[in-house]
Design a protein around this motif. Structure first.
Motif, PDB file in Angstrom:
ATOM      1  N   LEU A 134       0.776  -1.226   0.060  1.00 11.88           N
ATOM      2  CA  LEU A 134       0.084   0.157  -0.189  1.00 11.88           C
ATOM      3  C   LEU A 134       0.842   1.373   0.101  1.00 11.88           C
ATOM      4  N   LEU A 135       2.076   1.329   0.738  1.00 11.99           N
ATOM      5  CA  LEU A 135       2.759   2.572   0.897  1.00 11.99           C
ATOM      6  C   LEU A 135       3.345   2.828  -0.527  1.00 11.99           C
ATOM      7  N   THR A 136       3.835   1.622  -1.074  1.00  9.91           N
ATOM      8  CA  THR A 136       4.390   1.941  -2.268  1.00  9.91           C
ATOM      9  C   THR A 136       3.599   2.344  -3.301  1.00  9.91           C
ATOM     10  N   ALA A 137       2.707   1.723  -3.557  1.00 12.98           N
ATOM     11  CA  ALA A 137       1.512   2.256  -4.603  1.00 12.98           C
ATOM     12  C   ALA A 137       1.006   3.478  -4.293  1.00 12.98           C
ATOM     13  N   GLY A 138       0.834   4.120  -2.950  1.00 13.22           N
ATOM     14  CA  GLY A 138       0.331   5.305  -2.807  1.00 13.22           C
ATOM     15  C   GLY A 138       1.459   6.326  -2.932  1.00 13.22           C
ATOM     16  N   LEU A 139       2.678   6.193  -2.555  1.00 17.27           N
ATOM     17  CA  LEU A 139       3.803   7.223  -2.746  1.00 17.27           C
ATOM     18  C   LEU A 139       3.975   7.402  -4.459  1.00 17.27           C
ATOM     19  N   LEU A 140       3.801   6.358  -5.167  1.00 19.90           N
ATOM     20  CA  LEU A 140       3.886   6.366  -6.675  1.00 19.90           C
ATOM     21  C   LEU A 140       2.641   7.106  -7.138  1.00 19.90           C
ATOM     22  N   PHE A 141       1.484   6.907  -6.726  1.00 15.92           N
ATOM     23  CA  PHE A 141       0.048   7.260  -7.422  1.00 15.92           C
ATOM     24  C   PHE A 141      -0.197   8.668  -6.982  1.00 15.92           C
ATOM     25  N   LEU A 142      -0.162   9.086  -5.661  1.00 14.33           N
ATOM     26  CA  LEU A 142      -0.624  10.373  -5.312  1.00 14.33           C
ATOM     27  C   LEU A 142      -0.006  11.494  -5.944  1.00 14.33           C
ATOM     28  N   PRO A 143       1.085  11.810  -6.115  1.00 20.33           N
ATOM     29  CA  PRO A 143       1.399  12.900  -7.012  1.00 20.33           C
ATOM     30  C   PRO A 143       0.919  12.993  -8.382  1.00 20.33           C
ATOM     31  N   VAL A 144       0.692  12.034  -9.228  1.00 24.88           N
ATOM     32  CA  VAL A 144      -0.198  12.020 -10.354  1.00 24.88           C
ATOM     33  C   VAL A 144      -1.490  12.402 -10.122  1.00 24.88           C
ATOM     34  N   TRP A 145      -2.199  11.769  -9.063  1.00 27.31           N
ATOM     35  CA  TRP A 145      -3.615  12.089  -8.932  1.00 27.31           C
ATOM     36  C   TRP A 145      -3.492  13.459  -8.776  1.00 27.31           C
ATOM     37  N   ALA A 146      -2.772  14.108  -7.988  1.00 25.13           N
ATOM     38  CA  ALA A 146      -2.715  15.762  -7.626  1.00 25.13           C
ATOM     39  C   ALA A 146      -2.917  16.346  -8.985  1.00 25.13           C
ATOM     40  N   GLU A 147      -2.025  15.843  -9.841  1.00 26.31           N
ATOM     41  CA  GLU A 147      -2.190  16.418 -11.291  1.00 26.31           C
ATOM     42  C   GLU A 147      -3.509  16.426 -11.914  1.00 26.31           C
ATOM     43  N   LEU A 148      -4.401  15.622 -11.581  1.00 25.52           N
ATOM     44  CA  LEU A 148      -5.969  15.571 -11.858  1.00 25.52           C
ATOM     45  C   LEU A 148      -6.618  16.322 -11.140  1.00 25.52           C
ATOM     46  N   VAL A 149      -6.496  16.084  -9.635  1.00 22.46           N
ATOM     47  CA  VAL A 149      -7.507  16.884  -8.716  1.00 22.46           C
ATOM     48  C   VAL A 149      -7.356  17.927  -8.301  1.00 22.46           C
ATOM     49  N   THR A 150      -5.974  18.600  -8.501  1.00 25.42           N
ATOM     50  CA  THR A 150      -5.398  19.873  -7.657  1.00 25.42           C
ATOM     51  C   THR A 150      -5.208  20.579  -8.946  1.00 25.42           C
ATOM     52  N   HIS A 151      -4.128  20.174  -9.611  1.00 23.75           N
ATOM     53  CA  HIS A 151      -3.700  21.049 -10.702  1.00 23.75           C
ATOM     54  C   HIS A 151      -4.653  21.351 -11.725  1.00 23.75           C
ATOM     55  N   ALA A 152      -5.097  20.371 -12.309  1.00 27.35           N
ATOM     56  CA  ALA A 152      -6.270  20.510 -13.326  1.00 27.35           C
ATOM     57  C   ALA A 152      -7.774  21.039 -12.825  1.00 27.35           C
ATOM     58  N   GLY A 153      -7.869  19.945 -11.885  1.00 26.40           N
ATOM     59  CA  GLY A 153      -9.275  20.226 -11.132  1.00 26.40           C
ATOM     60  C   GLY A 153     -10.424  19.809 -12.021  1.00 26.40           C
ATOM     61  N   HIS A 154     -10.154  18.509 -12.757  1.00 26.65           N
ATOM     62  CA  HIS A 154     -10.986  17.908 -13.795  1.00 26.65           C
ATOM     63  C   HIS A 154     -11.985  17.274 -12.783  1.00 26.65           C
ATOM     64  N   LEU A 155     -13.248  17.737 -12.338  1.00 26.29           N
ATOM     65  CA  LEU A 155     -14.131  17.161 -11.666  1.00 26.29           C
ATOM     66  C   LEU A 155     -14.936  16.105 -12.341  1.00 26.29           C
ATOM     67  N   ASP A 156     -15.103  16.101 -13.581  1.00 18.63           N
ATOM     68  CA  ASP A 156     -15.854  14.964 -14.326  1.00 18.63           C
ATOM     69  C   ASP A 156     -14.932  13.671 -14.625  1.00 18.63           C
ATOM     70  N   ASP A 157     -13.725  13.920 -14.619  1.00 19.36           N
ATOM     71  CA  ASP A 157     -12.685  12.662 -14.682  1.00 19.36           C
ATOM     72  C   ASP A 157     -12.794  12.036 -13.057  1.00 19.36           C
ATOM     73  N   VAL A 158     -12.482  12.913 -12.301  1.00 17.14           N
ATOM     74  CA  VAL A 158     -12.583  12.326 -10.708  1.00 17.14           C
ATOM     75  C   VAL A 158     -13.989  11.838 -10.510  1.00 17.14           C
TER      76      VAL A 158
END
Length: 386
Positions: A134-158
């Motif tokens: 879980l730790l390894t997967a989360g550390l890899l995944f969360l920075p890219v997820w932030a690109e979608l949810v915070t940087h772009a803010g694409h509510l529809d994809d989320v």
């Protein structure tokens, strides 16, 4: 079986989920992942929400009564390739004002990273819930997820992705109507998410027709009013965008300057075909991965937030289906689709090579997911043949 395969792969057998040591390590992992999320949210929040104005605009148009508004929204504004559920969710945030609404939306979406990880974690077989995975997967995944949810803010994809993960839980717990409605809600938030429909094939035979009927009802409730009120609504499906040089289309040798007319239907058909095949293989949680892979392969654009969706699918595979200690598909997606684009800004990596990496990753995903079982680790939920 999982413990035996873990030993063969060089990993130590997982600790019992109910042991005090296991619980303590899980709590430490979750603290780490929430901190990691806060860090990336803080980094992405300044100047974030670059696409939020589309949702504010669509919400305003949806509830307007002037020409080109209300049920004429998609006919008059085909560029708003966003489902009505996303506009509904955006409405209360829009009413707060432009800046407060945007910031609250970004903060709310930024919370979804650890939550969706937790949802996938609970789908994994209990004996496979090793905190290190879980730790390894989360550390890899969360920075890219932030690109979608915070940087772009694409509510529809989320929303589309969150509904899809919720549908996995509905199928796992034997609720066919809920599964059908959740798959429909995904497509009602973002049309490309209709490729998640093969998930309903994983519903047991007694409930499969109910799931399909619920899905059809959910789709009709969201889209039929627009189609009946304005016949030009379907014209929104022909909206085109320029084809990026680093897209999978260009890497495949297709040099259309803008979205070809066959492209969107081909994305949907390919995603559904691959999804159906993985359900037949007994690996139905991989439908999210294969649907987003079809999008990555055939979409004319290469927006960085696209990667959040396919990486979510990769995490679902690595945590729920595979029992390998290291999340290899998540790692490959991060390097080939995200890091490579960053490195290209400072290193001589051509746009064509970036396109080839997109195609290459999709081929890896398809091969790994659809290989015969005798060459793979145990499929989800059942012991694999030896």
């Amino acid at each position: 079986m999982i413990e035996a395969e873990a030993v063969r792969d060089g990993a130590s057998p997982p600790a019992r989920e109910t042991s005090p040591d296991h619980a303590r390590r899980c709590r430490a992992v979750w603290w780490c992942l929430w901190t990691w999320t806060a860090t990336w949210t803080g980094l992405r929040l300044p100047g974030g929400g670059g696409s939020w104005h589309y949702f504010a605009q669509g919400s305003r148009l949806l509830f307007g009564d002037d020409r080109g508004q209300g049920l004429h929204l998609y006919a008059a504004h085909p560029d708003l390739q966003i489902g009505p559920i996303a506009f509904l969710v955006a409405t209360p945030l829009r009413l707060l004002g432009a800046t407060p609404g945007r910031l609250l939306a970004l903060l709310a979406m930024s919370l979804t990273g650890p939550l969706v990880l937790y949802a996938l974690w609970r789908l994994a077989p209990a004996r496979a819930r090793r905190p290190s995975r879980l730790l390894t997967a989360g550390l890899l995944f969360l920075p890219v997820w932030a690109e979608l949810v915070t940087h772009a803010g694409h509510l529809d994809d989320v929303l589309a992705l969150l509904f899809a993960v919720a549908a996995l839980h509905a199928i796992r717990s034997g609720h066919p109507v809920a599964a059908g409605l959740l798959v429909a809600a995904s497509a009602d938030a973002k049309p490309w998410a209709a490729a998640f429909a093969p998930l309903l094939l994983a519903v047991g035979r007694p409930g499969r027709w109910r799931a399909a009927a619920a899905c059809a009802t959910g789709l009709a409730a969201a889209w039929l009013p627009f189609l009946l009120d304005d016949g030009h609504t379907l014209a929104a499906a022909s909206f085109t965008i320029p084809t990026a040089t680093s897209s999978g289309l260009r890497a495949l040798g297709l040099t259309y300057p803008r979205t070809p007319s066959w492209d969107r239907p081909a994305q949907l058909a390919l995603g559904c075909l691959l999804g159906a095949l993985t359900v037949i293989r007994g690996r139905w949680p991989a439908v999210i991965l294969l649907a987003t892979a079809a999008r990555i392969l055939l979409d004319p654009e290469v927006y960085s937030y696209y990667t959040g969706g396919i990486l979510l699918g990769a995490v679902a595979y690595d945590l729920v289906i595979s029992d390998r200690r290291w999340p290899w598909l998540t790692t490959g997606g991060l390097l080939m689709l995200y890091v490579a684009r960053l490195v290209a800004h400072v290193a001589p990596i051509s746009l064509h090579v970036l396109g080839l990496l997109r195609v290459g990753y999709v081929l890896v995903v398809v091969a790994v997911t659809l290989l015969p079982r005798r060459l793979r680790a145990s499929p989800y939920g059942t012991p694999g043949p030896t």
